[in-house]
Each structure stands twice: as C-alpha cells, then as structure tokens.
Design a protein around this motif. Sequence first.
Motif, PDB file in Angstrom:
ATOM      1  N   TYR A  94      46.117  29.311  47.531  1.00  0.00           N
ATOM      2  CA  TYR A  94      44.814  28.978  46.963  1.00  0.00           C
ATOM      3  C   TYR A  94      43.877  30.177  47.109  1.00  0.00           C
ATOM      4  N   TYR A  95      43.205  30.502  46.034  1.00  0.00           N
ATOM      5  CA  TYR A  95      42.276  31.623  45.984  1.00  0.00           C
ATOM      6  C   TYR A  95      40.890  31.136  45.584  1.00  0.00           C
ATOM      7  N   CYS A  96      39.864  31.759  46.136  1.00  0.00           N
ATOM      8  CA  CYS A  96      38.536  31.525  45.602  1.00  0.00           C
ATOM      9  C   CYS A  96      38.106  32.768  44.832  1.00  0.00           C
ATOM     10  N   ALA A  97      37.258  32.542  43.851  1.00  0.00           N
ATOM     11  CA  ALA A  97      36.831  33.635  42.988  1.00  0.00           C
ATOM     12  C   ALA A  97      35.418  33.382  42.493  1.00  0.00           C
ATOM     13  N   ALA A  98      34.716  34.457  42.210  1.00  0.00           N
ATOM     14  CA  ALA A  98      33.348  34.375  41.695  1.00  0.00           C
ATOM     15  C   ALA A  98      33.325  34.796  40.239  1.00  0.00           C
ATOM     16  N   GLY A  99      32.540  34.090  39.455  1.00  0.00           N
ATOM     17  CA  GLY A  99      32.416  34.407  38.040  1.00  0.00           C
ATOM     18  C   GLY A  99      31.088  33.929  37.501  1.00  0.00           C
ATOM     19  N   SER A 100      30.956  34.012  36.181  1.00  0.00           N
ATOM     20  CA  SER A 100      29.691  33.645  35.554  1.00  0.00           C
ATOM     21  C   SER A 100      29.703  32.257  34.935  1.00  0.00           C
ATOM     22  N   SER A 101      30.890  31.682  34.732  1.00  0.00           N
ATOM     23  CA  SER A 101      30.965  30.361  34.111  1.00  0.00           C
ATOM     24  C   SER A 101      32.183  29.608  34.638  1.00  0.00           C
ATOM     25  N   CYS A 102      32.000  28.309  34.876  1.00  0.00           N
ATOM     26  CA  CYS A 102      33.131  27.477  35.297  1.00  0.00           C
ATOM     27  C   CYS A 102      34.120  27.239  34.167  1.00  0.00           C
ATOM     28  N   HIS A 103      33.750  27.611  32.960  1.00  0.00           N
ATOM     29  CA  HIS A 103      34.641  27.405  31.822  1.00  0.00           C
ATOM     30  C   HIS A 103      35.320  28.704  31.397  1.00  0.00           C
ATOM     31  N   GLY A 104      35.215  29.726  32.247  1.00  0.00           N
ATOM     32  CA  GLY A 104      35.872  30.978  31.944  1.00  0.00           C
ATOM     33  C   GLY A 104      37.354  30.933  32.247  1.00  0.00           C
ATOM     34  N   ARG A 105      38.062  31.914  31.748  1.00  0.00           N
ATOM     35  CA  ARG A 105      39.483  32.032  32.026  1.00  0.00           C
ATOM     36  C   ARG A 105      39.690  32.774  33.341  1.00  0.00           C
ATOM     37  N   VAL A 106      40.928  32.782  33.802  1.00  0.00           N
ATOM     38  CA  VAL A 106      41.243  33.468  35.057  1.00  0.00           C
ATOM     39  C   VAL A 106      40.742  34.910  35.017  1.00  0.00           C
ATOM     40  N   ARG A 107      40.943  35.563  33.887  1.00  0.00           N
ATOM     41  CA  ARG A 107      40.578  36.968  33.765  1.00  0.00           C
ATOM     42  C   ARG A 107      39.074  37.192  33.762  1.00  0.00           C
ATOM     43  N   ASP A 108      38.306  36.124  33.565  1.00  0.00           N
ATOM     44  CA  ASP A 108      36.854  36.257  33.551  1.00  0.00           C
ATOM     45  C   ASP A 108      36.259  36.256  34.960  1.00  0.00           C
ATOM     46  N   PHE A 109      37.083  35.914  35.936  1.00  0.00           N
ATOM     47  CA  PHE A 109      36.638  35.925  37.326  1.00  0.00           C
ATOM     48  C   PHE A 109      37.014  37.285  37.917  1.00  0.00           C
ATOM     49  N   ASN A 110      36.020  38.080  38.250  1.00  0.00           N
ATOM     50  CA  ASN A 110      36.311  39.469  38.607  1.00  0.00           C
ATOM     51  C   ASN A 110      36.233  39.770  40.093  1.00  0.00           C
ATOM     52  N   SER A 111      35.937  38.759  40.905  1.00  0.00           N
ATOM     53  CA  SER A 111      35.928  38.968  42.349  1.00  0.00           C
ATOM     54  C   SER A 111      36.755  37.872  43.002  1.00  0.00           C
ATOM     55  N   TRP A 112      37.720  38.266  43.810  1.00  0.00           N
ATOM     56  CA  TRP A 112      38.684  37.323  44.364  1.00  0.00           C
ATOM     57  C   TRP A 112      38.796  37.457  45.872  1.00  0.00           C
ATOM     58  N   GLY A 113      39.005  36.313  46.529  1.00  0.00           N
ATOM     59  CA  GLY A 113      39.374  36.322  47.926  1.00  0.00           C
ATOM     60  C   GLY A 113      40.854  36.600  48.075  1.00  0.00           C
ATOM     61  N   GLN A 114      41.334  36.647  49.321  1.00  0.00           N
ATOM     62  CA  GLN A 114      42.700  37.094  49.578  1.00  0.00           C
ATOM     63  C   GLN A 114      43.740  36.000  49.464  1.00  0.00           C
ATOM     64  N   GLY A 115      43.357  34.746  49.344  1.00  0.00           N
ATOM     65  CA  GLY A 115      44.320  33.663  49.228  1.00  0.00           C
ATOM     66  C   GLY A 115      44.668  33.052  50.567  1.00  0.00           C
ATOM     67  N   THR A 116      44.887  31.750  50.552  1.00  0.00           N
ATOM     68  CA  THR A 116      45.312  31.030  51.748  1.00  0.00           C
ATOM     69  C   THR A 116      46.405  30.051  51.354  1.00  0.00           C
ATOM     70  N   GLN A 117      47.474  30.016  52.122  1.00  0.00           N
ATOM     71  CA  GLN A 117      48.653  29.208  51.781  1.00  0.00           C
ATOM     72  C   GLN A 117      48.433  27.746  52.161  1.00  0.00           C
ATOM     73  N   VAL A 118      48.704  26.876  51.221  1.00  0.00           N
ATOM     74  CA  VAL A 118      48.705  25.431  51.465  1.00  0.00           C
ATOM     75  C   VAL A 118      50.116  24.931  51.199  1.00  0.00           C
ATOM     76  N   THR A 119      50.720  24.306  52.190  1.00  0.00           N
ATOM     77  CA  THR A 119      52.059  23.759  52.051  1.00  0.00           C
ATOM     78  C   THR A 119      52.030  22.284  52.399  1.00  0.00           C
ATOM     79  N   VAL A 120      52.495  21.467  51.470  1.00  0.00           N
ATOM     80  CA  VAL A 120      52.504  20.020  51.674  1.00  0.00           C
ATOM     81  C   VAL A 120      53.961  19.569  51.715  1.00  0.00           C
ATOM     82  N   SER A 121      54.364  19.022  52.828  1.00  0.00           N
ATOM     83  CA  SER A 121      55.753  18.570  52.981  1.00  0.00           C
ATOM     84  C   SER A 121      55.878  17.107  52.585  1.00  0.00           C
TER      85      SER A 121
END
Length: 122
Positions: A94-121
Amino acid sequence: DVQLQASGGGLVQAGGSLRLSCAAAGFVFDDYVIAWFRQAPGKEREGVSCIKTSDGSTVYLDPVKGRFTISSDSAENTVYLQMNSLKPEDTAVYYCAAGSSCHGRVRDFNSWGQGTQVTVSS
C-alpha cells in the motif's frame, strides 16, 4: 520538498483490521488530495481511497466500500486508512500519494511514499 511516509502495514488474519498512516511534510497539506494505492504481485497499481483534505470529501474503490475508511488530521499532517474486515485479496503493498484531484490517474500523482506491506492470511 514533498515527503510522504507510509506505515502501519503487517500480517493479519482474514476478518482482522489494520490502520495505515501517511505522514506528510514539505507542502501545504490542504492544497492537495492524498490517496492510498495498492499493488499486488503481478497486478497494476490501483487506487483504493482518496481524501480531499481541505473539505474532507472522500472516494473509495468499490471492493473496499464499507470496509475501509480514510480520514485526515490537518494538525498532524497525516492521513489514515482504517481497514476492517480484511480479505486475502486485500494483500498488497500500500502506497500513499499526493496529487491535485481524487479523480486523477496513477500518473497524475507525483509524490509517493515508500509503501507498506499488508498481508491478509486466510
């Protein structure tokens, strides 16, 4: 310099809960939307939820509606993703990212966190 720090992932059994945090720094928090994305092995990155911090409006991916809740704390410059009733298919980085619109595409988000693993057994 925009910085996002994601945390809170882990291993949990199906039906369990986790809360992810995204701490933001280096920009005016309320000028952006903050979104959570996830990427499972072999799959494309997909948007899970998004919040417009200036007014609290939210967007959710259909499979997580009713189970996940996104919220923000402007005083702490932090966005949270409360994940309940987790399913094995929620397993992803799971990654968090900052952008200008919640309706933007992945590529429209230009600042990203490093990611955190979620595993559901199962």
